[in-house]
Design a protein around this motif. Structure first.
Motif, PDB file in Angstrom:
ATOM      1  N   GLY A 137       3.284   2.796   4.534  1.00  0.00           N
ATOM      2  CA  GLY A 137       2.117   1.938   4.423  1.00  0.00           C
ATOM      3  C   GLY A 137       0.902   2.658   4.969  1.00  0.00           C
ATOM      4  N   CYS A 138      -0.264   2.056   4.773  1.00  0.00           N
ATOM      5  CA  CYS A 138      -1.489   2.704   5.240  1.00  0.00           C
ATOM      6  C   CYS A 138      -1.610   2.658   6.757  1.00  0.00           C
ATOM      7  CB  CYS A 138      -2.707   2.046   4.598  1.00  0.00           C
ATOM      8  SG  CYS A 138      -3.048   0.361   5.200  1.00  0.00           S
ATOM      9  N   GLY A 139      -0.931   1.674   7.388  1.00  0.00           N
ATOM     10  CA  GLY A 139      -0.934   1.581   8.837  1.00  0.00           C
ATOM     11  C   GLY A 139      -2.057   0.754   9.428  1.00  0.00           C
ATOM     12  N   THR A 140      -3.030   0.359   8.619  1.00  0.00           N
ATOM     13  CA  THR A 140      -4.195  -0.335   9.170  1.00  0.00           C
ATOM     14  C   THR A 140      -4.489  -1.683   8.522  1.00  0.00           C
ATOM     15  OG1 THR A 140      -5.685   0.829   7.658  1.00  0.00           O
ATOM     16  CG2 THR A 140      -5.285   1.849   9.806  1.00  0.00           C
ATOM     17  N   CYS A 141      -3.917  -1.977   7.370  1.00  0.00           N
ATOM     18  CA  CYS A 141      -4.259  -3.204   6.655  1.00  0.00           C
ATOM     19  C   CYS A 141      -3.598  -4.420   7.300  1.00  0.00           C
ATOM     20  CB  CYS A 141      -3.839  -3.095   5.184  1.00  0.00           C
ATOM     21  SG  CYS A 141      -2.050  -3.165   4.909  1.00  0.00           S
ATOM     22  N   GLN A 173       4.744  -5.086   7.735  1.00  0.00           N
ATOM     23  CA  GLN A 173       5.178  -5.442   6.388  1.00  0.00           C
ATOM     24  C   GLN A 173       4.666  -4.382   5.407  1.00  0.00           C
ATOM     25  OE1 GLN A 173       3.832  -9.498   5.811  1.00  0.00           O
ATOM     26  NE2 GLN A 173       5.003 -10.247   7.558  1.00  0.00           N
ATOM     27  N   GLU A 174       4.984  -3.140   5.724  1.00  0.00           N
ATOM     28  CA  GLU A 174       4.467  -2.019   4.945  1.00  0.00           C
ATOM     29  C   GLU A 174       4.888  -2.065   3.481  1.00  0.00           C
ATOM     30  OE1 GLU A 174       4.821  -0.649   9.241  1.00  0.00           O
ATOM     31  OE2 GLU A 174       6.057  -1.795   7.824  1.00  0.00           O
ATOM     32  N   GLY A 175       5.981  -2.752   3.206  1.00  0.00           N
ATOM     33  CA  GLY A 175       6.478  -2.807   1.835  1.00  0.00           C
ATOM     34  C   GLY A 175       5.552  -3.493   0.857  1.00  0.00           C
ATOM     35  N   VAL A 176       4.622  -4.310   1.365  1.00  0.00           N
ATOM     36  CA  VAL A 176       3.679  -4.969   0.470  1.00  0.00           C
ATOM     37  C   VAL A 176       2.244  -4.511   0.738  1.00  0.00           C
ATOM     38  CG1 VAL A 176       5.087  -6.977  -0.081  1.00  0.00           C
ATOM     39  CG2 VAL A 176       3.718  -6.988   2.008  1.00  0.00           C
ATOM     40  N   CYS A 177       2.090  -3.419   1.439  1.00  0.00           N
ATOM     41  CA  CYS A 177       0.768  -2.805   1.623  1.00  0.00           C
ATOM     42  C   CYS A 177       0.186  -2.465   0.243  1.00  0.00           C
ATOM     43  CB  CYS A 177       0.907  -1.547   2.467  1.00  0.00           C
ATOM     44  SG  CYS A 177      -0.581  -0.515   2.553  1.00  0.00           S
ATOM     45  N   ALA A 178      -1.096  -2.748   0.062  1.00  0.00           N
ATOM     46  CA  ALA A 178      -1.731  -2.486  -1.233  1.00  0.00           C
ATOM     47  C   ALA A 178      -1.742  -0.998  -1.558  1.00  0.00           C
ATOM     48  CB  ALA A 178      -3.155  -3.035  -1.240  1.00  0.00           C
ATOM     49  N   ARG A 179      -1.645  -0.146  -0.547  1.00  0.00           N
ATOM     50  CA  ARG A 179      -1.642   1.307  -0.768  1.00  0.00           C
ATOM     51  C   ARG A 179      -0.259   1.907  -0.517  1.00  0.00           C
ATOM     52  NH1 ARG A 179      -5.892   3.734   3.031  1.00  0.00           N
ATOM     53  NH2 ARG A 179      -5.752   5.537   1.623  1.00  0.00           N
ATOM     54  N   GLN A 180       0.750   1.073  -0.539  1.00  0.00           N
ATOM     55  CA  GLN A 180       2.108   1.524  -0.254  1.00  0.00           C
ATOM     56  C   GLN A 180       2.511   2.713  -1.115  1.00  0.00           C
ATOM     57  OE1 GLN A 180       5.440   0.568  -2.431  1.00  0.00           O
ATOM     58  NE2 GLN A 180       6.329  -0.755  -0.867  1.00  0.00           N
ATOM     59  N   ALA A 181       3.288   3.596  -0.517  1.00  0.00           N
ATOM     60  CA  ALA A 181       3.834   4.743  -1.240  1.00  0.00           C
ATOM     61  C   ALA A 181       5.312   4.869  -0.905  1.00  0.00           C
ATOM     62  CB  ALA A 181       3.089   6.022  -0.863  1.00  0.00           C
ATOM     63  N   VAL A 182       6.056   5.490  -1.808  1.00  0.00           N
ATOM     64  CA  VAL A 182       7.484   5.716  -1.617  1.00  0.00           C
ATOM     65  C   VAL A 182       7.774   7.182  -1.867  1.00  0.00           C
ATOM     66  CG1 VAL A 182       9.812   5.138  -2.406  1.00  0.00           C
ATOM     67  CG2 VAL A 182       8.056   3.358  -2.308  1.00  0.00           C
ATOM     68  N   ARG A 183       8.445   7.806  -0.906  1.00  0.00           N
ATOM     69  CA  ARG A 183       8.863   9.196  -1.117  1.00  0.00           C
ATOM     70  C   ARG A 183       9.851   9.248  -2.282  1.00  0.00           C
ATOM     71  NH1 ARG A 183       6.963  12.142   3.180  1.00  0.00           N
ATOM     72  NH2 ARG A 183       6.593  10.952   5.098  1.00  0.00           N
ATOM     73  N   GLY A 184       9.619  10.169  -3.178  1.00  0.00           N
ATOM     74  CA  GLY A 184      10.432  10.270  -4.383  1.00  0.00           C
ATOM     75  C   GLY A 184       9.798   9.608  -5.580  1.00  0.00           C
ATOM     76  N   LEU A 185       8.676   8.871  -5.338  1.00  0.00           N
ATOM     77  CA  LEU A 185       7.926   8.259  -6.425  1.00  0.00           C
ATOM     78  C   LEU A 185       6.438   8.558  -6.329  1.00  0.00           C
ATOM     79  CD1 LEU A 185       9.646   4.745  -6.540  1.00  0.00           C
ATOM     80  CD2 LEU A 185       9.923   6.606  -8.201  1.00  0.00           C
ATOM     81  N   ASN A 186       5.901   8.512  -5.130  1.00  0.00           N
ATOM     82  CA  ASN A 186       4.468   8.743  -4.938  1.00  0.00           C
ATOM     83  C   ASN A 186       4.174   9.982  -4.112  1.00  0.00           C
ATOM     84  OD1 ASN A 186       4.838   5.381  -4.407  1.00  0.00           O
ATOM     85  ND2 ASN A 186       3.783   6.097  -6.233  1.00  0.00           N
ATOM     86  N   LEU A 230      12.787 -19.036  -5.655  1.00  0.00           N
ATOM     87  CA  LEU A 230      12.950 -17.697  -6.228  1.00  0.00           C
ATOM     88  C   LEU A 230      12.278 -16.715  -5.276  1.00  0.00           C
ATOM     89  CD1 LEU A 230      13.648 -19.367  -8.758  1.00  0.00           C
ATOM     90  CD2 LEU A 230      12.412 -17.673 -10.119  1.00  0.00           C
ATOM     91  N   VAL A 231      13.040 -15.738  -4.809  1.00  0.00           N
ATOM     92  CA  VAL A 231      12.542 -14.805  -3.811  1.00  0.00           C
ATOM     93  C   VAL A 231      12.753 -13.380  -4.310  1.00  0.00           C
ATOM     94  CG1 VAL A 231      12.759 -14.001  -1.426  1.00  0.00           C
ATOM     95  CG2 VAL A 231      13.111 -16.413  -1.955  1.00  0.00           C
ATOM     96  N   GLY A 232      11.742 -12.557  -4.199  1.00  0.00           N
ATOM     97  CA  GLY A 232      11.877 -11.138  -4.504  1.00  0.00           C
ATOM     98  C   GLY A 232      12.227 -10.358  -3.257  1.00  0.00           C
ATOM     99  N   THR A 233      12.848  -9.219  -3.438  1.00  0.00           N
ATOM    100  CA  THR A 233      13.138  -8.324  -2.322  1.00  0.00           C
ATOM    101  C   THR A 233      12.964  -6.897  -2.808  1.00  0.00           C
ATOM    102  OG1 THR A 233      14.773  -7.680  -0.643  1.00  0.00           O
ATOM    103  CG2 THR A 233      15.635  -8.322  -2.800  1.00  0.00           C
ATOM    104  N   ALA A 234      12.223  -6.122  -2.048  1.00  0.00           N
ATOM    105  CA  ALA A 234      11.928  -4.754  -2.497  1.00  0.00           C
ATOM    106  C   ALA A 234      12.039  -3.782  -1.333  1.00  0.00           C
ATOM    107  CB  ALA A 234      10.545  -4.704  -3.147  1.00  0.00           C
TER     108      ALA A 234
END
Length: 352
Positions: free
Chosen positions: A101-105, A112-125, A289-293
């Motif tokens: 996550g960006c660490g500041t939002c 809750q870094e998983g829903v950070c608007a600037r979230q990144a994933v190693r292996g994808l971003n 209905l709940v999402g999980t990521a």
């Protein structure tokens, strides 16, 4: 070093690239094994879905080509400038967390870094684990006990997905839940739920995977047997929670119908395609209905490692076939349907 890098849809190449250099707060990880996930296959077949191609990612500054792979186990091989080596000395086996996550939002300040608007994933971003080396944040690498070999530890990330999915359902201890699909995530979720004292029905088309679910403690059924089994075990109420792990949009209505009034449907599998939702059933019976990521390193990954280390998750539950880095393009093009999980050994180590 060598890496399997995504260049474009159906274009993944194994090529020589410079080894990464860890920055301050980062570690260099020598990859022992990296699992191939359904997400990797989807990016190969249908991408770019999450991979940045037109412009650099706003958090990482990275775009394709990049190394795929986010189900990683490896050993610490070096430290960035000023990084404390005391917690993770060279040679420590770790699961590198891949969610950034960006660490500041607003979301990151609430962990809750998983829903950070600037979230990144190693292996994808940014570069991931289908390479001989990768970098990771030192603070979020989870150490692996010495007695857990790489073939087991490589399941830590999918186990974390299962842990998080079960948490999303709330307290269903003593209840009955339904797991749709017995791939790696479905089997791990089945085992984690059974170990938590929950009755599990796992629905799967493949005979071998139904048998694996049965070995994990589930009532394993064919899809056509699911409704009758749930009705019998719950006196017609429906499952307290349903976990849709196949990623097939056509199965979401069934997942909702199998769920009891005021129960929870957790959407675990995801293809990126929209699905029809029987709204009357959801609204009138007050179903959730709940999402999980994206999982969290200190809640979900640590729990996954603990379950593997304690033997709650039997290594025979999800057999791992080890393949070479050179096989990655072919395995993405035609996934091996005979095994539940394929893991890549980028360095060609015989001891894994």
């Amino acid at each position: 070093m060598r890496a399997a890098r995504w260049h474009a849809r159906r274009d993944v190449r194994v090529e020589e690239v410079p080894a990464p250099v860890p920055a301050a707060g980062e570690v260099l990880v020598r990859v022992e094994l990296c699992g191939i996930c359904g997400t990797d296959v989807e990016e190969y077949r249908d991408g770019p879905l999450a991979i940045d191609t037109e412009r650099p990612h706003p958090l990482t500054g990275t775009r394709a080509p990049l190394a795929l792979g986010h189900e990683v186990v490896g050993v610490i091989a070096g430290h960035g400038p000023g990084t404390d080596a005391g917690r993770l000395p060279v040679g420590t086996r770790v699961i590198p967390d891949v969610v950034l996550g960006c660490g500041t939002c607003w979301w990151c300040r609430r962990h809750q870094e998983g829903v950070c608007a600037r979230q990144a994933v190693r292996g994808l971003n940014l570069d991931g684990g289908l390479a001989e080396y990768m970098v990771a944040d030192a603070a979020t690498c989870v150490p692996v006990p010495d007695h857990v070999p790489p073939r087991m530890a490589v399941l830590a990330e999918p186990a974390a997905v299962a842990v998080r999915a079960l948490r999303k359902a709330g307290d269903v201890t003593g209840g009955t839940v339904l797991v749709l699909g017995a791939g790696a995530i479905g089997l791990l979720l089945t085992r984690v739920a059974v170990a938590a004292g929950i009755q599990v029905v796992t629905s799967e088309t493949a005979d071998s995977r139904r048998e694996a679910a049965r070995h994990a403690g589930a009532v394993a059924v064919r899809p056509e047997e699911t409704a009758a089994t749930i009705d019998r075990l719950t006196d017609g109420r429906g499952a307290d929670a349903v976990f849709e792990c196949t990623g097939l949009p056509a199965l979401l209505p069934d997942a909702i119908r199998h769920c009891r009034a005021r129960g929870t449907v957790v959407i675990v599998g995801f293809s990126g395609r929209d699905a029809a939702v029987p709204l009357a059933d959801v609204v009138l019976k007050e179903k959730r209905l709940v999402g999980t990521a994206a999982h969290l390193w200190d809640e979900d990954v640590t729990a996954g490692v603990r379950l593997l280390a304690s033997g709650v998750i039997d290594p025979a539950l999800v057999p791992v076939r080890v393949a070479s880095l050179d096989e990655v393009p072919a395995l993405l093009a035609v996934p091996d349907q005979e095994v539940v999980k394929v893991a890549i050994d980028p360095c060609g180590q015989e001891e894994v």
